[in-house]
Design a protein around this motif. Structure first.
Motif, PDB file in Angstrom:
ATOM      1  N   ILE A 171      68.767 129.028  76.098  1.00  0.00           N
ATOM      2  CA  ILE A 171      67.579 128.609  75.382  1.00  0.00           C
ATOM      3  C   ILE A 171      67.945 128.190  73.957  1.00  0.00           C
ATOM      4  O   ILE A 171      69.031 128.503  73.468  1.00  0.00           O
ATOM      5  N   VAL A 172      67.027 127.504  73.302  1.00  0.00           N
ATOM      6  CA  VAL A 172      67.218 127.160  71.893  1.00  0.00           C
ATOM      7  C   VAL A 172      67.259 128.446  71.093  1.00  0.00           C
ATOM      8  O   VAL A 172      66.397 129.293  71.194  1.00  0.00           O
ATOM      9  N   ARG A 173      68.303 128.624  70.303  1.00  0.00           N
ATOM     10  CA  ARG A 173      68.476 129.849  69.509  1.00  0.00           C
ATOM     11  C   ARG A 173      68.406 129.534  68.017  1.00  0.00           C
ATOM     12  O   ARG A 173      68.468 128.386  67.603  1.00  0.00           O
ATOM     13  N   ALA A 230      54.936 126.141  76.919  1.00  0.00           N
ATOM     14  CA  ALA A 230      53.586 125.953  76.393  1.00  0.00           C
ATOM     15  C   ALA A 230      53.502 126.405  74.932  1.00  0.00           C
ATOM     16  O   ALA A 230      54.132 127.395  74.542  1.00  0.00           O
ATOM     17  N   HIS A 231      52.752 125.673  74.136  1.00  0.00           N
ATOM     18  CA  HIS A 231      52.488 125.983  72.726  1.00  0.00           C
ATOM     19  C   HIS A 231      53.732 125.864  71.848  1.00  0.00           C
ATOM     20  O   HIS A 231      53.709 126.283  70.684  1.00  0.00           O
ATOM     21  N   ALA A 232      54.829 125.324  72.375  1.00  0.00           N
ATOM     22  CA  ALA A 232      56.019 125.116  71.550  1.00  0.00           C
ATOM     23  C   ALA A 232      55.799 123.943  70.594  1.00  0.00           C
ATOM     24  O   ALA A 232      54.888 123.129  70.769  1.00  0.00           O
ATOM     25  N   PHE A 233      56.675 123.858  69.587  1.00  0.00           N
ATOM     26  CA  PHE A 233      56.510 122.860  68.523  1.00  0.00           C
ATOM     27  C   PHE A 233      57.893 122.434  68.049  1.00  0.00           C
ATOM     28  O   PHE A 233      58.751 123.282  67.791  1.00  0.00           O
ATOM     29  N   THR A 234      58.116 121.114  67.950  1.00  0.00           N
ATOM     30  CA  THR A 234      59.365 120.631  67.366  1.00  0.00           C
ATOM     31  C   THR A 234      59.078 119.841  66.099  1.00  0.00           C
ATOM     32  O   THR A 234      58.096 119.094  66.028  1.00  0.00           O
ATOM     33  N   ALA A 235      59.934 120.006  65.109  1.00  0.00           N
ATOM     34  CA  ALA A 235      59.819 119.232  63.881  1.00  0.00           C
ATOM     35  C   ALA A 235      60.384 117.836  64.094  1.00  0.00           C
ATOM     36  O   ALA A 235      61.044 117.545  65.099  1.00  0.00           O
ATOM     37  N   MET A 236      60.140 116.959  63.137  1.00  0.00           N
ATOM     38  CA  MET A 236      60.643 115.583  63.210  1.00  0.00           C
ATOM     39  C   MET A 236      62.165 115.575  63.315  1.00  0.00           C
ATOM     40  O   MET A 236      62.860 116.394  62.725  1.00  0.00           O
ATOM     41  N   ASN A 237      62.674 114.654  64.133  1.00  0.00           N
ATOM     42  CA  ASN A 237      64.117 114.445  64.310  1.00  0.00           C
ATOM     43  C   ASN A 237      64.808 115.607  65.010  1.00  0.00           C
ATOM     44  O   ASN A 237      66.029 115.775  64.866  1.00  0.00           O
ATOM     45  N   GLN A 265      69.403 119.353  64.512  1.00  0.00           N
ATOM     46  CA  GLN A 265      70.234 118.574  65.420  1.00  0.00           C
ATOM     47  C   GLN A 265      71.590 119.254  65.565  1.00  0.00           C
ATOM     48  O   GLN A 265      72.478 119.051  64.743  1.00  0.00           O
ATOM     49  N   PRO A 266      71.783 120.081  66.590  1.00  0.00           N
ATOM     50  CA  PRO A 266      70.825 120.433  67.637  1.00  0.00           C
ATOM     51  C   PRO A 266      69.732 121.364  67.103  1.00  0.00           C
ATOM     52  O   PRO A 266      69.898 122.015  66.076  1.00  0.00           O
ATOM     53  N   ALA A 267      68.618 121.395  67.825  1.00  0.00           N
ATOM     54  CA  ALA A 267      67.471 122.179  67.384  1.00  0.00           C
ATOM     55  C   ALA A 267      67.780 123.668  67.390  1.00  0.00           C
ATOM     56  O   ALA A 267      68.482 124.173  68.275  1.00  0.00           O
ATOM     57  N   GLN A 268      67.236 124.358  66.405  1.00  0.00           N
ATOM     58  CA  GLN A 268      67.330 125.810  66.319  1.00  0.00           C
ATOM     59  C   GLN A 268      65.929 126.378  66.150  1.00  0.00           C
ATOM     60  O   GLN A 268      65.043 125.740  65.567  1.00  0.00           O
ATOM     61  N   ALA A 269      65.731 127.589  66.646  1.00  0.00           N
ATOM     62  CA  ALA A 269      64.428 128.245  66.522  1.00  0.00           C
ATOM     63  C   ALA A 269      64.208 128.655  65.070  1.00  0.00           C
ATOM     64  O   ALA A 269      65.080 129.256  64.443  1.00  0.00           O
ATOM     65  N   ARG A 270      63.023 128.336  64.546  1.00  0.00           N
ATOM     66  CA  ARG A 270      62.711 128.655  63.155  1.00  0.00           C
ATOM     67  C   ARG A 270      61.644 129.731  63.040  1.00  0.00           C
ATOM     68  O   ARG A 270      61.690 130.567  62.154  1.00  0.00           O
ATOM     69  N   SER A 271      60.649 129.688  63.910  1.00  0.00           N
ATOM     70  CA  SER A 271      59.547 130.645  63.866  1.00  0.00           C
ATOM     71  C   SER A 271      58.765 130.510  65.159  1.00  0.00           C
ATOM     72  O   SER A 271      59.267 129.960  66.140  1.00  0.00           O
ATOM     73  N   MET A 272      57.549 131.026  65.163  1.00  0.00           N
ATOM     74  CA  MET A 272      56.631 130.813  66.269  1.00  0.00           C
ATOM     75  C   MET A 272      55.446 129.988  65.763  1.00  0.00           C
ATOM     76  O   MET A 272      55.138 129.967  64.560  1.00  0.00           O
ATOM     77  N   MET A 297      57.525 139.202  70.683  1.00  0.00           N
ATOM     78  CA  MET A 297      58.468 138.472  71.534  1.00  0.00           C
ATOM     79  C   MET A 297      59.476 137.704  70.695  1.00  0.00           C
ATOM     80  O   MET A 297      60.661 137.620  71.045  1.00  0.00           O
ATOM     81  N   HIS A 298      59.024 137.135  69.571  1.00  0.00           N
ATOM     82  CA  HIS A 298      59.939 136.442  68.668  1.00  0.00           C
ATOM     83  C   HIS A 298      61.008 137.405  68.144  1.00  0.00           C
ATOM     84  O   HIS A 298      62.201 137.068  68.090  1.00  0.00           O
ATOM     85  N   LYS A 299      60.601 138.606  67.789  1.00  0.00           N
ATOM     86  CA  LYS A 299      61.548 139.605  67.285  1.00  0.00           C
ATOM     87  C   LYS A 299      62.605 139.932  68.331  1.00  0.00           C
ATOM     88  O   LYS A 299      63.809 139.969  68.032  1.00  0.00           O
ATOM     89  N   HIS A 300      62.184 140.154  69.576  1.00  0.00           N
ATOM     90  CA  HIS A 300      63.143 140.519  70.621  1.00  0.00           C
ATOM     91  C   HIS A 300      64.066 139.361  70.974  1.00  0.00           C
ATOM     92  O   HIS A 300      65.247 139.581  71.305  1.00  0.00           O
ATOM     93  N   LEU A 301      63.553 138.128  70.897  1.00  0.00           N
ATOM     94  CA  LEU A 301      64.378 136.981  71.270  1.00  0.00           C
ATOM     95  C   LEU A 301      65.359 136.578  70.176  1.00  0.00           C
ATOM     96  O   LEU A 301      66.489 136.174  70.474  1.00  0.00           O
ATOM     97  N   TYR A 302      64.941 136.703  68.911  1.00  0.00           N
ATOM     98  CA  TYR A 302      65.698 136.031  67.858  1.00  0.00           C
ATOM     99  C   TYR A 302      66.158 136.919  66.708  1.00  0.00           C
ATOM    100  O   TYR A 302      66.972 136.478  65.896  1.00  0.00           O
ATOM    101  N   ARG A 303      65.669 138.141  66.596  1.00  0.00           N
ATOM    102  CA  ARG A 303      65.967 138.891  65.386  1.00  0.00           C
ATOM    103  C   ARG A 303      66.709 140.204  65.623  1.00  0.00           C
ATOM    104  O   ARG A 303      66.980 140.933  64.677  1.00  0.00           O
TER     105      ARG A 303
END
Length: 264
Positions: free
Chosen positions: A262-264, A163-170, A186-193, A214-220
């Protein structure tokens, strides 16, 4: 005055509310049900065991309810179910489900689906989503409420989008995209929230702060997924106002495919 154009073909057995409008040269199959206030424009084919709810706007040149693009399919009684108040723009293809899953492809309510979108068999789409032009979902994909998929997003089969996720074009997704996460590549990587989207939906500063945590714990912090989940779970002790968001994230992460992650 009939709301069904004289060139449209509506098979006997179709259950069409008297307020439904059907445009020129559209074809409605015998096992189709369409609810009140829905409009079907010209040159649409709606077939199979398809149920469409109330007040949907289906533009011209759509194919809804065709059999799945699955070589194992052998005329089993599968279905497509579409909810209420959806906008489905031109040239979309939504297939029925397959016997290899629940047998149903589902689309919820209040979704905005642009041109050339493909929903393969057994996809499940929630509510209030936006699919930009040429979004392509393979079979068994799950999309949560309020997700936004940019143009030409392609999603591998069995992936989930929170829920509330967002993908950029392509963007090209080979793994699960957690709730709130913005991804690109391509492949998608997490950029922010998706902070701007959350503000627009009325999230309080406290809830947005929890999403940042949560973003900090998952990705940083360089943690494994299991370690990240423990840190996120601990956040609930002093963030009661964000409990629903934390629980949603933990529930999503606990269902991640161990091979894909998950997408990292």
């Amino acid at each position: 005055m009939s709301l069904i154009h004289p060139t449209a073909i509506v098979y006997p057995g179709a259950q069409i509310d008297s307020s439904v409008s059907i445009g020129p040269y559209s074809v409605i199959g015998p096992n189709v049900r369409i609810g009140a206030g829905t409009s079907v424009a010209s040159h649409c084919v709606i077939e199979g065991n398809t149920t469409i709810g109330r007040d949907n706007r289906i533009f011209q040149f759509n194919s809804l309810g065709a059999i799945p693009q699955d070589k194992k399919y052998n005329n089993e009684p599968c279905a497509l179910i579409i909810g209420d108040r959806n906008t489905i723009r031109e040239f979309c293809t939504f297939n029925i489900g397959s016997p290899g899953d629940q047998g149903v492809t589902r689309v919820g309510n209040d979704n905005w689906i642009m041109a050339y979108v493909h929903l393969a068999h057994d996809c499940v789409v929630g509510h209030h989503t936006i699919f930009a032009n040429n979004t392509q979902l393979a079979g068994h994909v799950w999309v949560g409420d309020w997700a936004i998929l940019g143009g030409f997003t392609v999603v591998h089969q069995f992936c989930r989008i929170g829920a509330h996720a967002f993908t950029a074009m392509n963007s090209l997704l080979f793994a699960d995209l957690p709730p709130f996460v913005m991804a690109q590549g391509q492949p998608a990587q997490a950029r922010s929230m998706n902070f701007e989207g959350l503000k627009r939906r009325g999230f309080s500063p406290e809830r947005i702060s929890a999403v940042k945590g949560m973003h900090k714990h998952l990705y940083r912090e360089g943690l494994t997924l299991e370690q990240s989940m423990l840190r996120i779970k601990a956040m609930a002790d002093d963030r009661p106002e964000s409990m629903v968001d934390i629980e949603m994230m933990l529930d999503f992460l606990s269902g991640a495919n161990p091979q894909r992650g998950i997408v990292r």
